[in-house]
Design a protein around this motif. Structure first.
Motif, PDB file in Angstrom:
ATOM      1  N   ARG A  49      87.942  43.494  33.765  1.00  0.00           N
ATOM      2  CA  ARG A  49      89.159  42.997  34.408  1.00  0.00           C
ATOM      3  C   ARG A  49      89.010  41.529  34.784  1.00  0.00           C
ATOM      4  O   ARG A  49      89.944  40.734  34.625  1.00  0.00           O
ATOM      5  CB  ARG A  49      89.474  43.849  35.631  1.00  0.00           C
ATOM      6  CG  ARG A  49      90.790  43.509  36.313  1.00  0.00           C
ATOM      7  CD  ARG A  49      91.215  44.574  37.303  1.00  0.00           C
ATOM      8  NE  ARG A  49      90.157  44.884  38.263  1.00  0.00           N
ATOM      9  CZ  ARG A  49      89.459  46.003  38.278  1.00  0.00           C
ATOM     10  NH1 ARG A  49      89.691  46.940  37.364  1.00  0.00           N
ATOM     11  NH2 ARG A  49      88.529  46.196  39.196  1.00  0.00           N
ATOM     12  N   ARG A  61      93.174  43.706  30.358  1.00  0.00           N
ATOM     13  CA  ARG A  61      94.116  44.493  31.157  1.00  0.00           C
ATOM     14  C   ARG A  61      93.628  45.936  31.190  1.00  0.00           C
ATOM     15  O   ARG A  61      94.136  46.805  30.475  1.00  0.00           O
ATOM     16  CB  ARG A  61      95.519  44.385  30.586  1.00  0.00           C
ATOM     17  CG  ARG A  61      96.095  42.976  30.641  1.00  0.00           C
ATOM     18  CD  ARG A  61      97.512  42.947  30.120  1.00  0.00           C
ATOM     19  NE  ARG A  61      98.095  41.606  30.222  1.00  0.00           N
ATOM     20  CZ  ARG A  61      99.325  41.288  29.830  1.00  0.00           C
ATOM     21  NH1 ARG A  61     100.104  42.232  29.299  1.00  0.00           N
ATOM     22  NH2 ARG A  61      99.779  40.067  29.962  1.00  0.00           N
ATOM     23  N   ALA A  62      92.663  46.195  32.029  1.00  0.00           N
ATOM     24  CA  ALA A  62      92.030  47.513  32.072  1.00  0.00           C
ATOM     25  C   ALA A  62      93.015  48.590  32.486  1.00  0.00           C
ATOM     26  O   ALA A  62      93.000  49.702  31.941  1.00  0.00           O
ATOM     27  CB  ALA A  62      90.836  47.476  33.025  1.00  0.00           C
ATOM     28  N   ARG A  63      93.875  48.287  33.431  1.00  0.00           N
ATOM     29  CA  ARG A  63      94.822  49.293  33.903  1.00  0.00           C
ATOM     30  C   ARG A  63      95.779  49.714  32.788  1.00  0.00           C
ATOM     31  O   ARG A  63      96.020  50.910  32.582  1.00  0.00           O
ATOM     32  CB  ARG A  63      95.607  48.739  35.093  1.00  0.00           C
ATOM     33  CG  ARG A  63      96.654  49.690  35.652  1.00  0.00           C
ATOM     34  CD  ARG A  63      97.366  49.080  36.839  1.00  0.00           C
ATOM     35  NE  ARG A  63      96.435  48.827  37.938  1.00  0.00           N
ATOM     36  CZ  ARG A  63      96.798  48.271  39.087  1.00  0.00           C
ATOM     37  NH1 ARG A  63      98.055  47.884  39.278  1.00  0.00           N
ATOM     38  NH2 ARG A  63      95.910  48.084  40.043  1.00  0.00           N
TER      39      ARG A  63
END
Length: 366
Positions: free
Chosen positions: A206, A211-213
């Motif tokens: 992150r 954009r890990a989410r």
């Protein structure tokens, strides 16, 4: 030979060789009514739903997650599709099947988005977040079917599992196409690297701009979509929706296929090809048990034994322990170790230059 045990295909090869010895007709393939039949074809056909579920599970596990709700999503999608077809004005029309399939897949995407929201946004542990849908989802499927088995007779819906293309079952073609697309997306683009980065260290990825989410959210949606397609295949194969038994314990088969394939449960490293071999291994084991006349109730015990053996042989610690024992047995039963080579001469402190005092040669007594 030591490297062979690390490959994901060796359990499948062992099972096929066992069938070659115990059931010679296992490899017979025949063409009948424009479609291929045989035990090998049945493995590919019946293993397609598990292979699709395992594919979605692979990407979820690669992001350091788990999805226990795929079995319930299988039941929900089959129930919604059959209920939609049965309630339509013309249950045999193609429009009824298309409408039911569209609603079921849309619901699968929504359920996957719900799982992704709980994990990536609210920060709930994946095993807890998906356990909620695993428990409530099957109850939702029973509400849709009213606790009854809904049977349908729609030619288009039946073609999902009963159709063929160039004599190959349509389920095999669909699963192969999805695997090919995912393999290209994860190994020919940066998507695979991003998934591994999130699985290895979500915080660092992150901070690096990943954009890990969004990525975690996407893999849960994809896993649910694969489970929805698998649910359509399973319900189409019997032309019915059974909310009690459809997809029951298939989430465990999907996880076992991922483990056999070599994907790390700690996240990061994953293998699409290994998952495919793992799914085929699970289905081959089931087909072998049935072909040998073993009661189906015992198949779970055989699966547990095979998985334990495979995991032990693939475990680095277990291989290291076996290697140490093998070396100890070799040292105990072999020749005594040879004397070490002589080292450099020791410097003589009595000499000013610090050189070693030469040892005079001994003369033989006449």
């Amino acid at each position: 030979m030591r490297e062979l045990w690390r490959k994901p295909f060796w359990p499948l090869v062992v099972l096929l060789l066992l069938n070659l010895v115990l059931a010679p007709g296992f490899f017979a393939v025949r063409l009948q009514d424009g479609r291929l039949y045989g035990s090998l074809v049945d493995i590919l056909h019946n293993g397609a739903p598990v292979a699709l579920m395992a594919l979605g599970m692979t990407l979820v596990i690669a992001t350091r997650g788990i999805d226990l709700s795929v079995g319930a999503i299988v039941a929900i999608c089959g129930a919604v599709t059959c209920a939609w077809i049965a309630a339509s004005p013309d249950p045999t029309s193609p429009g009824a099947a298309i409408g039911g399939i569209g609603v079921a897949l849309g619901l699968a995407v929504a359920l996957g988005a719900w799982n992704g929201f709980l994990v990536s946004v609210l920060g709930i542990q994946p095993i807890i977040a998906t356990l909620v849908l695993m428990t409530a989802g099957r109850g939702l499927a029973q509400l849709v079917t009213d606790g009854q088995i809904i049977t349908v007779n729609n030619p288009l819906f039946s073609a999902i599992a009963g159709g063929e293309l160039l004599a190959v079952p349509l389920t095999v073609i669909v699963a192969a196409a999805v695997y090919a697309l995912v393999a290209l997306a994860t190994r020919r683009t940066a998507l695979g690297t991003l998934v591994e980065a999130v699985g290895i260290n979500p915080a660092a990825s992150r901070l690096a701009g990943v954009r890990a989410r969004t990525l975690i959210w996407t893999v849960y949606v994809f896993s649910a979509l694969c489970a929805g397609v698998a649910g359509l295949m399973i319900s189409s194969n019997v032309n019915a929706a059974d909310a009690n038994n459809a997809g029951l314990w298939l989430e465990l088969d999907a996880i076992l296929a991922v483990v056999i394939g070599g994907t790390s449960l700690a996240g990061g490293r994953f293998s699409i090809t290994g998952t495919l071999f793992g799914a085929l291994t699970i289905q081959t084991l089931t087909t072998t048990i049935l072909s040998l006349g073993i009661p189906p109730e015992v198949s779970l015990v055989f699966k547990a034994v095979v998985v334990i053996v495979v995991c032990l042989l693939q475990s680095p610690k277990a291989r290291a322990l076996l290697g140490r024992r093998r070396r100890r047995r070799g040292a105990a039963g072999g020749a005594p170790p040879a004397d070490p080579p002589p080292g450099p001469p020791t410097p003589d402190p009595d000499r000013a230059d610090g050189a070693a005092t030469p040892i005079p040669a001994q003369r033989s007594t006449p």
